[in-house]
Write an enzyme that holds these catalytic residues in place. Structure first.
Site, mmCIF file in Angstrom:
data_model
loop_
_atom_site.group_PDB
_atom_site.id
_atom_site.type_symbol
_atom_site.label_atom_id
_atom_site.label_comp_id
_atom_site.label_asym_id
_atom_site.label_seq_id
_atom_site.Cartn_x
_atom_site.Cartn_y
_atom_site.Cartn_z
ATOM 1 N N GLY A 1 -23.708 12.536 -11.343
ATOM 2 C CA GLY A 1 -23.622 11.456 -10.738
ATOM 3 C C GLY A 1 -23.860 11.129 -9.346
ATOM 4 N N CYS B 1 -11.892 4.611 -0.494
ATOM 5 C CA CYS B 1 -13.132 4.385 0.071
ATOM 6 C C CYS B 1 -13.063 4.742 1.568
ATOM 7 C CB CYS B 1 -13.534 2.833 -0.203
ATOM 8 S SG CYS B 1 -15.078 2.670 0.991
ATOM 9 N N ILE C 1 -21.403 10.891 -6.995
ATOM 10 C CA ILE C 1 -20.622 11.895 -6.090
ATOM 11 C C ILE C 1 -21.211 13.146 -6.031
ATOM 12 C CG2 ILE C 1 -18.298 12.990 -5.842
ATOM 13 C CD1 ILE C 1 -17.160 10.361 -6.821
ATOM 14 N N GLU D 1 0.865 -1.006 -0.046
ATOM 15 C CA GLU D 1 0.095 -0.013 -0.117
ATOM 16 C C GLU D 1 0.969 1.299 -0.204
ATOM 17 O OE1 GLU D 1 -3.511 1.077 -0.163
ATOM 18 O OE2 GLU D 1 -2.226 2.716 -0.319
ATOM 19 N N VAL E 1 -19.339 21.936 -19.104
ATOM 20 C CA VAL E 1 -18.334 22.841 -18.609
ATOM 21 C C VAL E 1 -17.069 22.565 -19.553
ATOM 22 C CG1 VAL E 1 -16.871 23.603 -16.519
ATOM 23 C CG2 VAL E 1 -19.452 22.536 -16.315
ATOM 24 N N HIS F 1 -44.413 -4.797 11.726
ATOM 25 C CA HIS F 1 -45.382 -3.627 11.738
ATOM 26 C C HIS F 1 -45.231 -2.746 13.028
ATOM 27 C CE1 HIS F 1 -48.877 -0.812 10.911
ATOM 28 N NE2 HIS F 1 -49.265 -0.921 12.139
ATOM 29 N N HIS G 1 -18.549 -2.472 -2.463
ATOM 30 C CA HIS G 1 -18.952 -4.002 -2.001
ATOM 31 C C HIS G 1 -18.899 -4.913 -3.355
ATOM 32 C CE1 HIS G 1 -22.287 -1.027 -3.011
ATOM 33 N NE2 HIS G 1 -22.835 -2.186 -3.712
ATOM 34 N N GLY H 1 -7.385 -0.016 -7.585
ATOM 35 C CA GLY H 1 -8.790 0.833 -7.910
ATOM 36 C C GLY H 1 -8.622 1.895 -8.886
HETATM 37 N N1 LIG Z 1 -22.813 5.714 -2.975
HETATM 38 C C1 LIG Z 1 -21.958 5.111 -3.853
HETATM 39 O O1 LIG Z 1 -22.144 4.069 -4.210
HETATM 40 C C2 LIG Z 1 -20.938 5.753 -4.523
HETATM 41 C C3 LIG Z 1 -20.327 7.324 -3.924
HETATM 42 C C4 LIG Z 1 -19.276 7.952 -4.552
HETATM 43 C C5 LIG Z 1 -18.870 7.224 -5.628
HETATM 44 N N2 LIG Z 1 -19.337 6.192 -6.354
HETATM 45 C C6 LIG Z 1 -18.570 5.629 -7.406
HETATM 46 O O2 LIG Z 1 -17.466 6.245 -7.898
HETATM 47 C C7 LIG Z 1 -17.545 6.597 -9.251
HETATM 48 C C8 LIG Z 1 -17.542 7.914 -9.549
HETATM 49 O O3 LIG Z 1 -18.621 8.660 -9.484
HETATM 50 P P1 LIG Z 1 -19.091 9.974 -10.350
HETATM 51 O O4 LIG Z 1 -20.232 10.451 -9.407
HETATM 52 O O5 LIG Z 1 -17.735 10.975 -10.464
HETATM 53 O O6 LIG Z 1 -19.534 9.185 -11.563
HETATM 54 P P2 LIG Z 1 -20.640 8.734 -12.159
HETATM 55 O O7 LIG Z 1 -20.232 7.974 -13.274
HETATM 56 O O8 LIG Z 1 -21.722 8.217 -11.083
HETATM 57 O O9 LIG Z 1 -21.450 10.215 -12.742
HETATM 58 C C9 LIG Z 1 -20.704 10.904 -13.431
HETATM 59 C C10 LIG Z 1 -21.568 11.968 -14.264
HETATM 60 O O10 LIG Z 1 -20.975 12.921 -14.914
HETATM 61 C C11 LIG Z 1 -21.579 13.265 -16.116
HETATM 62 N N3 LIG Z 1 -20.372 13.687 -16.891
HETATM 63 C C12 LIG Z 1 -19.668 13.329 -17.638
HETATM 64 N N4 LIG Z 1 -18.766 13.991 -18.257
HETATM 65 C C13 LIG Z 1 -19.378 15.301 -18.387
HETATM 66 C C14 LIG Z 1 -18.865 16.741 -18.585
HETATM 67 N N5 LIG Z 1 -18.005 16.727 -19.297
HETATM 68 N N6 LIG Z 1 -20.135 17.653 -18.249
HETATM 69 C C15 LIG Z 1 -20.999 17.152 -17.385
HETATM 70 N N7 LIG Z 1 -21.406 16.121 -16.937
HETATM 71 C C16 LIG Z 1 -20.540 15.173 -17.251
HETATM 72 C C17 LIG Z 1 -22.064 11.850 -16.457
HETATM 73 O O11 LIG Z 1 -23.167 11.852 -17.631
HETATM 74 C C18 LIG Z 1 -22.544 11.275 -15.299
HETATM 75 O O12 LIG Z 1 -23.872 11.537 -15.082
HETATM 76 C C19 LIG Z 1 -18.683 6.013 -9.825
HETATM 77 O O13 LIG Z 1 -18.487 4.556 -10.431
HETATM 78 C C20 LIG Z 1 -19.734 5.608 -8.395
HETATM 79 O O14 LIG Z 1 -20.470 4.647 -8.623
HETATM 80 C C21 LIG Z 1 -20.170 5.488 -5.654
#
Ligand SMILES: NC(=O)c1ccc[n+]([C@@H]2O[C@H](COP(=O)([O-])OP(=O)(O)OC[C@H]3O[C@@H](n4cnc5c(N)ncnc54)[C@H](O)[C@@H]3O)[C@@H](O)[C@H]2O)c1
Length: 466
Positions: free
Chosen positions: A182, A42, A184, A33, A237, A445, A322, A144
């Site tokens: 998405g 994570c 995050i 690591e 953007v 319930h 997970h 990762g």
């Molecule tokens: N709760 C959870 O399980 C959890 C939490 C955080 C992250 N993650 C994982 O981490 C990874 C990354 O997360 P994330 O939210 O960055 O990615 P994501 O893939 O979930 O979402 C990225 C989003 O950005 C959009 N996008 C891409 N390029 C763009 C641009 N140039 N301009 C505007 N929008 C654009 C996409 O269409 C998409 O909707 C994912 O695989 C996610 O599953 C999971």
């Protein structure tokens, strides 16, 4: 030279779980690591710290709206430093937990950056540049993923941040611009919205949460808008000007057209993640990767090079902790000569917002595309006694079951504790269960889980409470 049965490179949820399982199976195991603490993205800068801030900001939001319960507390204030302290304590406890588990399972750790330098050989370079080479019959790549970057927009983790910087802002931004709707973007956008920021989310597609069930995404977007998050869909953007106090982002329609300028104090880039294999020596070792940089495996985590395996975000499939953990267990079992296996149809996907969103199996869109006939059962939380008592009636449970066999193919929930409720479906799908199996199971319930049962009853159009 230290010699092992298994060397795991990376100690995130995939790697550390793999190491523990391998050690349990009697394999002499080492973990390499490069970070100072175990747990990877994570535990250190992802799932765990974000949940600490989500929990804290959620409480702040709730305390601000207790009137309906007959509780009057006055206007609460945020002590951000203390809140970030809560986050750090949570992270520390978790990463120390992994260190304890390594000790308990007699796993050797090598701190430094790992690089495959020959058959069964990993060179570890520590932060002072000192190297040591260790030997392993099996090498598991569990390195990762890293933040995907936007060309021309440099992440400084202070004003233009990835999730890492967004978890450590030292003051609540007045205006936060989130790029990407998405997981995050919506989770961290929610944190800062609740703490007082004006939040605008710019998304390339014409919907939020691509891949999630459309109906769920639409309702969820409405709920987030009610919470004050603004969306600009179908937009991208293209640049951020950093001169001066305020950032100026150029935003263009995705299909082309005139750019507009959106001002912000902080820009969060959350447009996805990319597999992380930098400096790992994969190419030199002859390990094949695909067009997106993911390590190619045979479906059983074997790469094309004998003795090198890969799991988690660095291979295909959803980038979820997970999923990586389950692959870690499976690969350790396969290495030990057992039949390790992951059921990719039963992996839940959860967004830890308020309300939560959770999903498993197929979406309606996927079933339509595949020409699968299905029945839908749906139940709104507004009809749940428990949800009403909690004043948490937004959202619904939706069950999709095969029209002929009644087997549950997918489930989608927006609502309170959706992330816990979805687990009922994980067990059901794992056991090949039907909507009727779930509908005939007695549910306590008054619990939120009754909404799950009612949705299952709805598949046969016999919900009781709606
Ligand atoms: N709760 C959870 O399980 C959890 C939490 C955080 C992250 N993650 C994982 O981490 C990874 C990354 O997360 P994330 O939210 O960055 O990615 P994501 O893939 O979930 O979402 C990225 C989003 O950005 C959009 N996008 C891409 N390029 C763009 C641009 N140039 N301009 C505007 N929008 C654009 C996409 O269409 C998409 O909707 C994912 O695989 C996610 O599953 C999971």
């Amino acid at each position: 030279m230290a010699s092992y049965d298994v060397i795991v490179i990376g100690s995130g949820p995939g790697g550390y779980v793999c190491a523990i399982r391998a050690a349990q199976l009697g394999l002499k195991t080492a973990v390499v690591e490069k970070m100072k603490t175990f747990g990877g993205t994570c535990l250190n800068v992802g799932c765990i710290p974000s949940k600490a801030l989500l929990a804290a900001s959620e409480l702040f939001e709730e305390v601000s709206h207790l009137d309906g319960f007959g509780i009057e507390v006055g206007k609460p204030t945020v002590n951000l430093e203390k809140m970030l302290g809560h986050k750090s304590e949570t992270v520390d406890a978790n990463v120390q937990g992994v260190a304890y588990l390594f000790k308990k399972n007699k796993i050797t750790s090598h701190q430094g950056t790992g690089r495959i330098v020959g058959k069964g050989k990993v060179e570890v370079t520590d932060e002072n540049g000192k190297t040591e080479t260790i030997e392993g019959k099996n090498i598991v790549v569990a390195t990762g993923s890293d933040v995907a970057r936007l060309p021309g927009i440099e992440i400084d983790e202070e004003r233009i941040v990835s999730s890492t910087g967004a978890l450590s802002l030292n003051k609540v931004p007045k205006k936060l611009l989130v790029v990407g709707a998405g997981v995050i973007g919506l989770e961290l956008g929610s944190v800062w919205r609740r703490l007082g920021a004006e939040v605008m989310v710019v998304e390339f597609l014409d919907r939020i949460l691509p891949g999630m069930d459309n109906e769920v995404a639409k309702q969820f977007q409405r709920l987030l808008q009610k919470q004050g998050i603004a969306f600009k869909l179908g937009s991208k953007v293209t640049g951020v000007e950093t001169k001066g106090e305020t950032l100026k982002a150029s935003v263009e329609p995705a299909k082309g057209g005139d750019a507009e300028t959106i001002e912000a104090d902080v820009v969060l880039v959350s447009i996805g993640r990319v597999p992380y294999t930098e400096g790992l020596g994969l190419k030199e070792a002859g390990v094949e990767t695909d067009e997106r940089g993911r390590v190619k495996t045979d479906g059983h985590y074997r790469t094309n090079v004998d003795g090198i395996w890969a799991i988690g975000d660095v291979i295909t499939g959803p980038m979820l902790a997970h999923k990586a953990e389950d692959e870690g267990v499976a690969v350790a079992e396969i290495i030990a000569g057992q039949a390790g296996h992951v059921n990719y149809d039963a992996i839940p996907n959860i967004i830890y917002t308020m309300p939560e969103v959770a999903s498993i199996g197929k979406t309606e869109e996927q079933l339509k595309d595949a020409g699968v006939e299905y029945n839908v059962g749906k139940f709104p939380f507004s009809a749940s006694g428990r949800a009403r008592a909690m004043r948490a009636t937004d959202g619904f449970v939706k069950v999709l079951a095969d029209k002929k066999t009644d087997r549950v193919l997918g489930a989608h929930i927006v609502g309170p504790s959706a992330g816990e409720l979805i687990q009922e479906f994980a067990v059901l799908i794992e056991f090949g269960g039907s909507a009727e199996d779930l509908a005939r199971t007695c549910h306590g319930h008054p619990t939120l889980s009754e909404a799950v049962r009612e949705a299952a009853l709805g598949v046969a159009k016999r919900s009781i409470h709606i």
